[in-house]
Design a protein around this motif. Structure first.
Motif, PDB file in Angstrom:
ATOM      1  N   LEU A 198      28.648 -11.010  83.764  1.00  0.00           N
ATOM      2  CA  LEU A 198      28.011 -10.236  84.823  1.00  0.00           C
ATOM      3  C   LEU A 198      26.870  -9.380  84.288  1.00  0.00           C
ATOM      4  O   LEU A 198      25.815  -9.250  84.923  1.00  0.00           O
ATOM      5  CB  LEU A 198      29.054  -9.346  85.511  1.00  0.00           C
ATOM      6  N   ARG A 250      36.644  -3.282  86.475  1.00  0.00           N
ATOM      7  CA  ARG A 250      36.569  -3.984  87.759  1.00  0.00           C
ATOM      8  C   ARG A 250      36.790  -5.483  87.588  1.00  0.00           C
ATOM      9  O   ARG A 250      37.412  -6.132  88.430  1.00  0.00           O
ATOM     10  CB  ARG A 250      35.216  -3.731  88.420  1.00  0.00           C
ATOM     11  N   GLU A 251      36.259  -6.065  86.509  1.00  0.00           N
ATOM     12  CA  GLU A 251      36.326  -7.510  86.314  1.00  0.00           C
ATOM     13  C   GLU A 251      37.632  -7.962  85.675  1.00  0.00           C
ATOM     14  O   GLU A 251      38.037  -9.110  85.829  1.00  0.00           O
ATOM     15  CB  GLU A 251      35.142  -7.976  85.448  1.00  0.00           C
ATOM     16  N   ASN A 277      34.469 -11.758  81.569  1.00  0.00           N
ATOM     17  CA  ASN A 277      33.868 -11.703  82.914  1.00  0.00           C
ATOM     18  C   ASN A 277      32.760 -10.655  82.965  1.00  0.00           C
ATOM     19  O   ASN A 277      31.715 -10.867  83.589  1.00  0.00           O
ATOM     20  CB  ASN A 277      34.933 -11.387  83.951  1.00  0.00           C
ATOM     21  N   ALA A 278      33.029  -9.490  82.341  1.00  0.00           N
ATOM     22  CA  ALA A 278      32.022  -8.431  82.335  1.00  0.00           C
ATOM     23  C   ALA A 278      30.775  -8.878  81.575  1.00  0.00           C
ATOM     24  O   ALA A 278      29.645  -8.567  81.964  1.00  0.00           O
ATOM     25  CB  ALA A 278      32.601  -7.163  81.707  1.00  0.00           C
ATOM     26  N   ARG A 283      44.274 -10.499  80.180  1.00  0.00           N
ATOM     27  CA  ARG A 283      43.576  -9.452  80.935  1.00  0.00           C
ATOM     28  C   ARG A 283      43.737  -8.099  80.263  1.00  0.00           C
ATOM     29  O   ARG A 283      44.641  -7.880  79.452  1.00  0.00           O
ATOM     30  CB  ARG A 283      44.104  -9.376  82.368  1.00  0.00           C
ATOM     31  N   VAL A 297      32.541  -1.703  84.533  1.00  0.00           N
ATOM     32  CA  VAL A 297      32.430  -3.122  84.879  1.00  0.00           C
ATOM     33  C   VAL A 297      33.630  -3.896  84.341  1.00  0.00           C
ATOM     34  O   VAL A 297      34.203  -4.745  85.035  1.00  0.00           O
ATOM     35  CB  VAL A 297      31.100  -3.705  84.353  1.00  0.00           C
TER      36      VAL A 297
END
Length: 299
Positions: free
Chosen positions: A27, A17-18, A23-24, A57, A14
């Motif tokens: 989610l 992907r995020e 962000n993960a 990031r 996750v």
């Protein structure tokens, strides 16, 4: 035996992907410290760093990309299993997602991808066509397994990926038998005032063709320009003009479009690349594509 903690792997998947733990966390509805701890534990169990920080990031390392590809398959298989149990429908095959640069000849794409389909009846091929810049961005996000292109990735692309040259081929002019009969004698001088169909201006092939015409001092009538090479060939099939084609697939071009080879353009060469996030190809489908290209298509 060292057992893989799939809970940790799911958190890793996750986050990859995020792009960020924040962000993960939103989610998954799990605190950021808990996710960070589980990522660290996964890295310890695998003995590899999976992420590097780039600004705000997280970017996958080479090892991280390998783990991510396996995680994609593992969780895809899990979803397919639950779908099968719920609906009774057969599980779909593993996806192999390929980005195809819009300048690529479609017949060449088919030839290149055939070996991947032959690997397994369970493989499900997904082709996404777009301009190279867009595809490279998606490749960097791990949305694609591979990009096929007639131009290499350059440092200006801003994506950490690697070019794998599949091969190169000469280029010829093709046309209907009636049109070819007019130019075969005294080729290429016979091309003067003959209708010609060209690929779009923003392509390497277009630049090579214009240079070739200038160097041979011939002036055909430019009948049409097409970004879509399949559309270009469709117009060529009706006799609107001669059109360029890759000699490595000359037989397929002649058979599918019912045309003939008028002549070879000496010095004009097309290069074809597989662009992936792997410095050394390990993905079985990409390996099959590369091996077949070098041993058969461009041998």
């Amino acid at each position: 035996m060292t057992w893989l903690n799939y809970h940790h792997l799911h958190y890793f998947w996750v986050v990859a992907r995020e792009g960020t733990i924040q962000n993960a966390s939103q989610l998954l509805h799990v605190g950021q410290p808990a996710i960070s701890t589980q990522l660290h534990q996964l890295e310890q169990s695998l003995g590899q760093k999976l992420f590097r920080r780039v600004g705000r990031r997280l970017e996958l390392t080479d090892a991280g990309r390998t783990v991510f590809r396996y995680a994609e398959q593992i969780f895809s298989l899990g979803r397919e299993m639950t779908d099968l149990l719920k609906t009774g429908e057969p599980a779909a095959g593993f996806k192999f997602v390929v980005g195809v640069a819009d300048a690529m000849p479609k017949l060449m794409v088919r030839r290149l991808l055939e070996p991947a389909l032959q690997l397994s009846a369970d493989l499900r091929l997904v082709c996404v066509e777009h301009d190279l810049g867009t595809l490279l961005t998606e490749l960097g996000r791990q949305s694609l397994d591979l990009v096929l292109s007639d131009a290499p990735l350059t440092p200006a692309g801003g994506v950490k990926a690697f070019n794998h040259l599949l091969g190169q081929s000469g280029v010829g002019l093709f046309g209907t038998p009636q049109l070819v009969a007019k130019v075969r004698t005294d080729f290429p001088a016979s091309l003067n005032r003959i209708p010609l169909l060209l690929p779009g201006r923003n392509t390497a092939l277009r630049r090579s063709l214009e240079s070739w015409l200038e160097s041979h001092d011939v002036s055909p009538v430019i009948r049409g320009e097409f970004d879509d090479k399949a559309l270009l060939k469709a117009f060529g099939q009706t006799g609107e003009g001669l059109f360029p084609g890759t000699l490595a697939i000359a037989e397929e071009i002649c058979r599918q479009y019912e045309v003939q080879l008028a002549g070879e353009l000496e010095g004009v060469v097309e290069h074809f690349y597989a662009i992936s996030v792997e410095r050394r190809i390990r993905h079985p489908a990409v390996l099959a594509i590369s091996s077949s290209a070098k041993s058969t298509i461009f041998a």
